[in-house]
Structures are given as structure tokens and as C-alpha cells.
Design a protein around this motif. Sequence first.
Motif, PDB file in Angstrom:
ATOM      1  N   LYS A   2       0.745  -1.259  -0.016  1.00  0.00           N
ATOM      2  CA  LYS A   2      -0.376   0.181   0.024  1.00  0.00           C
ATOM      3  C   LYS A   2       0.867   1.138  -0.223  1.00  0.00           C
ATOM      4  O   LYS A   2       1.730   1.098   0.905  1.00  0.00           O
ATOM      5  N   GLY A   5      -4.059   6.188   0.390  1.00  0.00           N
ATOM      6  CA  GLY A   5      -4.773   5.869   1.327  1.00  0.00           C
ATOM      7  C   GLY A   5      -5.992   6.697   1.504  1.00  0.00           C
ATOM      8  O   GLY A   5      -5.424   7.589   1.400  1.00  0.00           O
ATOM      9  N   ARG A  42       3.748  -4.254   4.147  1.00  0.00           N
ATOM     10  CA  ARG A  42       2.230  -4.020   3.776  1.00  0.00           C
ATOM     11  C   ARG A  42       2.160  -3.216   2.891  1.00  0.00           C
ATOM     12  O   ARG A  42       1.987  -2.038   2.513  1.00  0.00           O
ATOM     13  N   TRP A  89     -14.728   1.429  -2.571  1.00  0.00           N
ATOM     14  CA  TRP A  89     -14.688   0.447  -1.132  1.00  0.00           C
ATOM     15  C   TRP A  89     -13.856  -0.395  -0.975  1.00  0.00           C
ATOM     16  O   TRP A  89     -12.832  -1.627  -1.933  1.00  0.00           O
ATOM     17  N   ILE A  90     -12.820  -0.637   0.248  1.00  0.00           N
ATOM     18  CA  ILE A  90     -11.372  -1.338   0.347  1.00  0.00           C
ATOM     19  C   ILE A  90     -12.014  -3.011   0.539  1.00  0.00           C
ATOM     20  O   ILE A  90     -11.692  -4.218   0.243  1.00  0.00           O
ATOM     21  N   HIS A  91     -13.505  -2.892   1.611  1.00  0.00           N
ATOM     22  CA  HIS A  91     -13.738  -4.539   1.576  1.00  0.00           C
ATOM     23  C   HIS A  91     -14.759  -5.185   0.463  1.00  0.00           C
ATOM     24  O   HIS A  91     -15.027  -3.857  -0.492  1.00  0.00           O
ATOM     25  N   ARG A  92     -14.529  -6.458   0.084  1.00  0.00           N
ATOM     26  CA  ARG A  92     -15.983  -6.880  -0.078  1.00  0.00           C
ATOM     27  C   ARG A  92     -16.515  -7.873   0.599  1.00  0.00           C
ATOM     28  O   ARG A  92     -16.335  -8.040   0.986  1.00  0.00           O
ATOM     29  N   ASP A  95     -16.175 -10.508   3.199  1.00  0.00           N
ATOM     30  CA  ASP A  95     -14.962 -10.216   3.619  1.00  0.00           C
ATOM     31  C   ASP A  95     -15.272 -10.403   5.121  1.00  0.00           C
ATOM     32  O   ASP A  95     -16.475  -9.582   5.851  1.00  0.00           O
ATOM     33  N   ARG A 137      -9.744  -5.901   8.839  1.00  0.00           N
ATOM     34  CA  ARG A 137      -9.732  -6.942   7.545  1.00  0.00           C
ATOM     35  C   ARG A 137      -8.894  -8.454   8.080  1.00  0.00           C
ATOM     36  O   ARG A 137      -8.229  -7.991   7.904  1.00  0.00           O
ATOM     37  N   ARG A 140     -10.203 -11.879   3.536  1.00  0.00           N
ATOM     38  CA  ARG A 140     -10.723 -11.823   2.936  1.00  0.00           C
ATOM     39  C   ARG A 140     -11.731 -13.067   2.187  1.00  0.00           C
ATOM     40  O   ARG A 140     -11.759 -14.093   2.709  1.00  0.00           O
TER      41      ARG A 140
END
Length: 142
Positions: A2, A5, A42, A89-92, A95, A137, A140
Motif C-alpha cells: 500500500k 489510502g 504491507r 471500497w477496500i472491503h468486499r 470479507d 479486515r 478476504r
Amino acid sequence: RKVSGALLEAAWKGEAHSGLVLGVGVNLLQEESDWPADLRDRAASIRSLGGSPPPLEVLVGHLLGRMEPLLEACFEGARGLLHRVGALWIHREGDMLEVRAGGETGVGAFLGIGPDGELVLAVAGEERRVRFGDVERLRRRP
């Protein structure tokens, strides 16, 4: 790894939504040794990946240009903004997230973002809506 952000947070006055706060960060000059050991696999910066950071005016101009449609959507209200940024969105869906808020911790599957900007989770088979807290999170979706 990353390099940048954004964090979008809803502001509330009691039960009433009163606005949004957007924070944006770009890692430009950090070296790998600048990161805590637990982030080194990361986090990165443009420099650490072998690139040359752009002049600040160019970077800010580019960011503002990309954000303009999102800012325009803010005038459409929360639903307009959420419609435009949903794919970002970073989250799906599915998750597994851990949310820490008000001294409590909950774990659940991400279901989406509600119409007022709240995080919607499935926790122990029930839908829960979270308006504030720290989110991490855990994994995933499978």
C-alpha cells in the motif's frame, strides 16, 4: 503493498448525520526502514518502490482532479456519494471484519455500506449497522 489510502468517516450529532470527513495520504519518501516491522510487508512509498515522487503541486492537482466528481456527489447527499464510491471500497462482500467501538469488539461478514454511510455486517446471523469504530479486515471472503 500500500502506497496511499483514503479514509472516509461520517460525522454524527446524536442520531442525525451531519457530514463527512475525508482524509487522504500518499507515502512519497519513506524508506523500508521507516516502517514498523509489522508493516514492512504491507506498506511502501513511491521512493521505496523505485519511483520518483512528483512535485507536490502536480500530486495535489491530480488528487483534486480525481476527487472533483466525488465532491460533486456530496451535493447529491449520502446516497449519491455512496453510489459513486461503492466500487472503491477496500472491503468486499463477505470479507470478515473486526470492529472495535465503544470498548466492544465484534466480528462479522461485510455486507456493504448502508444508505446513511454506516458499515453493515452480518454478526452471528444478524445484520448490524455500525456508524463508528476502528475496522480491521481479518480475511478476504473465500
